[in-house]
Scaffold this motif. Structure first.
Motif, PDB file in Angstrom:
ATOM      1  N   LEU A 217      -2.250 -52.462 -10.564  1.00 38.33           N
ATOM      2  CA  LEU A 217      -3.640 -52.914 -10.595  1.00 38.33           C
ATOM      3  C   LEU A 217      -4.616 -51.788 -10.258  1.00 38.33           C
ATOM      4  CD1 LEU A 217      -3.127 -56.342  -8.813  1.00 38.33           C
ATOM      5  CD2 LEU A 217      -3.376 -55.939 -11.257  1.00 38.33           C
ATOM      6  N   GLY A 218      -4.375 -50.595 -10.829  1.00 38.40           N
ATOM      7  CA  GLY A 218      -5.260 -49.467 -10.635  1.00 38.40           C
ATOM      8  C   GLY A 218      -5.013 -48.663  -9.375  1.00 38.40           C
ATOM      9  N   GLU A 219      -4.040 -49.059  -8.572  1.00 36.69           N
ATOM     10  CA  GLU A 219      -3.672 -48.332  -7.351  1.00 36.69           C
ATOM     11  C   GLU A 219      -2.399 -47.540  -7.629  1.00 36.69           C
ATOM     12  OE1 GLU A 219      -4.884 -48.532  -4.035  1.00 36.69           O
ATOM     13  OE2 GLU A 219      -6.528 -49.901  -4.496  1.00 36.69           O
ATOM     14  N   ILE A 220      -2.395 -46.265  -7.268  1.00 37.43           N
ATOM     15  CA  ILE A 220      -1.192 -45.445  -7.421  1.00 37.43           C
ATOM     16  C   ILE A 220      -0.375 -45.603  -6.138  1.00 37.43           C
ATOM     17  CG2 ILE A 220      -0.263 -43.136  -7.795  1.00 37.43           C
ATOM     18  CD1 ILE A 220      -3.039 -42.434  -9.028  1.00 37.43           C
ATOM     19  N   VAL A 221       0.869 -46.067  -6.287  1.00 44.25           N
ATOM     20  CA  VAL A 221       1.707 -46.307  -5.119  1.00 44.25           C
ATOM     21  C   VAL A 221       3.092 -45.711  -5.302  1.00 44.25           C
ATOM     22  CG1 VAL A 221       0.520 -48.418  -4.394  1.00 44.25           C
ATOM     23  CG2 VAL A 221       2.436 -48.581  -5.950  1.00 44.25           C
ATOM     24  N   LEU A 222       3.696 -45.337  -4.178  1.00 43.95           N
ATOM     25  CA  LEU A 222       5.105 -44.946  -4.153  1.00 43.95           C
ATOM     26  C   LEU A 222       5.892 -46.177  -3.737  1.00 43.95           C
ATOM     27  CD1 LEU A 222       4.958 -41.542  -2.241  1.00 43.95           C
ATOM     28  CD2 LEU A 222       5.170 -41.908  -4.698  1.00 43.95           C
ATOM     29  N   VAL A 223       6.873 -46.532  -4.547  1.00 40.23           N
ATOM     30  CA  VAL A 223       7.698 -47.704  -4.280  1.00 40.23           C
ATOM     31  C   VAL A 223       9.118 -47.219  -4.014  1.00 40.23           C
ATOM     32  CG1 VAL A 223       8.535 -49.890  -5.212  1.00 40.23           C
ATOM     33  CG2 VAL A 223       6.256 -49.055  -5.856  1.00 40.23           C
ATOM     34  N   PRO A 224       9.696 -47.592  -2.851  1.00 40.79           N
ATOM     35  CA  PRO A 224      11.054 -47.145  -2.553  1.00 40.79           C
ATOM     36  C   PRO A 224      12.068 -47.793  -3.481  1.00 40.79           C
ATOM     37  CG  PRO A 224      10.316 -48.712  -0.905  1.00 40.79           C
ATOM     38  CD  PRO A 224       9.148 -48.449  -1.806  1.00 40.79           C
ATOM     39  N   ILE A 225      13.117 -47.035  -3.819  1.00 41.08           N
ATOM     40  CA  ILE A 225      14.179 -47.566  -4.665  1.00 41.08           C
ATOM     41  C   ILE A 225      15.528 -47.304  -4.002  1.00 41.08           C
ATOM     42  CG2 ILE A 225      12.901 -47.344  -6.814  1.00 41.08           C
ATOM     43  CD1 ILE A 225      14.512 -44.789  -7.389  1.00 41.08           C
ATOM     44  N   GLY A 226      16.539 -48.038  -4.454  1.00 41.40           N
ATOM     45  CA  GLY A 226      17.900 -47.851  -3.943  1.00 41.40           C
ATOM     46  C   GLY A 226      17.964 -48.112  -2.456  1.00 41.40           C
ATOM     47  N   LYS A 227      18.728 -47.311  -1.750  1.00 43.61           N
ATOM     48  CA  LYS A 227      18.901 -47.483  -0.309  1.00 43.61           C
ATOM     49  C   LYS A 227      17.628 -47.182   0.467  1.00 43.61           C
ATOM     50  CE  LYS A 227      23.795 -46.924  -0.285  1.00 43.61           C
ATOM     51  NZ  LYS A 227      24.937 -46.670   0.524  1.00 43.61           N
ATOM     52  N   SER A 228      16.692 -46.469  -0.160  1.00 46.38           N
ATOM     53  CA  SER A 228      15.424 -46.153   0.505  1.00 46.38           C
ATOM     54  C   SER A 228      14.657 -47.418   0.861  1.00 46.38           C
ATOM     55  CB  SER A 228      14.547 -45.271  -0.375  1.00 46.38           C
ATOM     56  OG  SER A 228      15.150 -44.025  -0.573  1.00 46.38           O
ATOM     57  N   ASP A 229      14.785 -48.468   0.009  1.00 44.00           N
ATOM     58  CA  ASP A 229      14.023 -49.680   0.300  1.00 44.00           C
ATOM     59  C   ASP A 229      14.587 -50.428   1.501  1.00 44.00           C
ATOM     60  OD1 ASP A 229      16.272 -50.826  -0.857  1.00 44.00           O
ATOM     61  OD2 ASP A 229      15.159 -52.108  -2.235  1.00 44.00           O
ATOM     62  N   GLU A 230      15.814 -50.101   1.917  1.00 42.04           N
ATOM     63  CA  GLU A 230      16.386 -50.712   3.115  1.00 42.04           C
ATOM     64  C   GLU A 230      15.813 -50.084   4.383  1.00 42.04           C
ATOM     65  OE1 GLU A 230      20.596 -50.192   2.728  1.00 42.04           O
ATOM     66  OE2 GLU A 230      20.685 -51.370   0.888  1.00 42.04           O
ATOM     67  N   SER A 231      15.501 -48.785   4.319  1.00 33.95           N
ATOM     68  CA  SER A 231      15.029 -48.087   5.509  1.00 33.95           C
ATOM     69  C   SER A 231      13.521 -47.877   5.526  1.00 33.95           C
ATOM     70  CB  SER A 231      15.730 -46.734   5.637  1.00 33.95           C
ATOM     71  OG  SER A 231      15.434 -45.919   4.521  1.00 33.95           O
ATOM     72  N   PHE A 232      12.851 -48.138   4.413  1.00 37.47           N
ATOM     73  CA  PHE A 232      11.402 -47.992   4.344  1.00 37.47           C
ATOM     74  C   PHE A 232      10.838 -49.277   3.790  1.00 37.47           C
ATOM     75  CE2 PHE A 232       7.392 -46.817   2.384  1.00 37.47           C
ATOM     76  CZ  PHE A 232       6.808 -46.057   3.370  1.00 37.47           C
ATOM     77  N   ASN A 233      10.236 -50.060   4.642  1.00 38.25           N
ATOM     78  CA  ASN A 233       9.731 -51.363   4.245  1.00 38.25           C
ATOM     79  C   ASN A 233       8.241 -51.268   3.972  1.00 38.25           C
ATOM     80  OD1 ASN A 233       9.532 -54.041   3.715  1.00 38.25           O
ATOM     81  ND2 ASN A 233       9.616 -54.700   5.833  1.00 38.25           N
ATOM     82  N   GLY A 234       7.880 -50.945   2.747  1.00 38.94           N
ATOM     83  CA  GLY A 234       6.476 -50.843   2.395  1.00 38.94           C
ATOM     84  C   GLY A 234       6.270 -49.978   1.183  1.00 38.94           C
ATOM     85  N   MET A 235       5.012 -49.612   0.972  1.00 40.84           N
ATOM     86  CA  MET A 235       4.641 -48.739  -0.128  1.00 40.84           C
ATOM     87  C   MET A 235       3.644 -47.724   0.418  1.00 40.84           C
ATOM     88  SD  MET A 235       4.153 -51.302  -3.376  1.00 40.84           S
ATOM     89  CE  MET A 235       3.071 -52.448  -2.556  1.00 40.84           C
ATOM     90  N   VAL A 236       3.510 -46.606  -0.276  1.00 42.77           N
ATOM     91  CA  VAL A 236       2.529 -45.590   0.076  1.00 42.77           C
ATOM     92  C   VAL A 236       1.491 -45.562  -1.035  1.00 42.77           C
ATOM     93  CG1 VAL A 236       2.138 -43.129   0.481  1.00 42.77           C
ATOM     94  CG2 VAL A 236       4.245 -44.208   1.306  1.00 42.77           C
ATOM     95  N   THR A 237       0.242 -45.792  -0.681  1.00 43.93           N
ATOM     96  CA  THR A 237      -0.852 -45.741  -1.646  1.00 43.93           C
ATOM     97  C   THR A 237      -1.451 -44.343  -1.629  1.00 43.93           C
ATOM     98  OG1 THR A 237      -1.361 -48.062  -1.208  1.00 43.93           O
ATOM     99  CG2 THR A 237      -3.051 -46.783  -2.316  1.00 43.93           C
TER     100      THR A 237
END
Length: 85
Positions: A13-33
């Motif tokens: 929706l017009g926001e550039i975000v980093l989305v964790p994938i793989g095992k990263s999403d287990e240790s990083f709960n969120g996104m970086v805008t």
């Protein structure tokens, strides 16, 4: 620099975000805008800091001191959430 986690860059929706994938999403709960400048840095994140600064100065009309400050702040944010080392 070295990435500690894997992320995809997405435009949500017009926001550039980093989305964790793989095992990263287990240790990083969120996104970086981030903005376009942050995305430019991210696209070059595995280069050393001096090389990224040089690329920024080639790409953007900005004073070196401002570019260094902005680069340092962005990288520090990534270090704080344990994305890079």
């Amino acid at each position: 620099m070295k990435l500690k986690k894997k992320f995809l860059v997405r435009d949500i929706l017009g926001e550039i975000v980093l989305v964790p994938i793989g095992k990263s999403d287990e240790s990083f709960n969120g996104m970086v805008t981030m903005n376009e400048f942050g995305k430019f840095i991210w696209d070059n994140i595995e280069k050393d800091q001096d090389e990224i600064l040089s690329l920024i100065l080639d790409e953007y009309e900005v004073e070196k001191s401002v570019a260094e400050k902005d680069l340092d702040e962005f990288l520090e944010c990534l270090r704080k959430v344990n994305i890079i080392e």
